[in-house]
Motif scaffolding. Structure first.
Motif: not given
Length: 150
Positions: A55-59
């Motif tokens: 889903r991409g880069t998440l914190l």
């Protein structure tokens, strides 16, 4: 452990962009270098700060906490540098941040009459940076429009 401010700046860029490629462009460094620096920071902290998935880069929760603490820390470091440079010049100065439409001239005239040896500068701010200029030391005081993030 000493915290490397450069790595912290890199982290903030990735956290704000949520994309390593865009953050690397913003920082003017190669993406592999940025990835290595973030991995190094995670190793030093003993926590993963990004979830790198489909889903991409998440914190991660640790990353959210780091971002919350890193932004004011970096602003304080920038303010420290500005204050030291100003002190080294030997001239006292006061920078007043203000929003357009707010009249500061009478206050500035009164201040300079009582403190003629202080160099007073005015810094026009916007809705987006009226608090940031105080946090990073570009302004010593600010006349702001509410609401603001305290």
């Amino acid at each position: 452990m000493d915290l490397d401010l450069r790595k912290l700046r890199y982290f903030v860029a990735v956290a704000e962009e949520l994309h390593f490629g865009r953050a690397a462009e913003r920082l003017h460094i190669a993406q592999p270098v940025l990835s290595r620096q973030i991995r190094s920071l995670e190793d030093e902290l003993g926590a993963e700060v990004f979830d790198r998935g489909r889903r991409g880069t998440l914190l991660t929760p640790a990353g959210k906490q780091l971002l919350e603490d890193a932004v004011p820390l970096l602003a304080s470091a920038q303010a420290l540098v500005r204050r030291v440079k100003s002190s080294a010049q030997g001239t006292q100065s006061l920078t007043i941040g203000f929003m357009p439409g707010i009249t500061v001239t009478p206050a500035m005239v009164a201040f300079t009459a009582h403190h003629p040896n202080v160099n007073v500068r005015l810094l026009r701010t916007t809705w987006e940076d009226q608090v940031a200029v105080l946090l990073d030391g570009r302004a010593d005081v600010g006349i702001v429009r509410l609401p603001i993030d305290r």
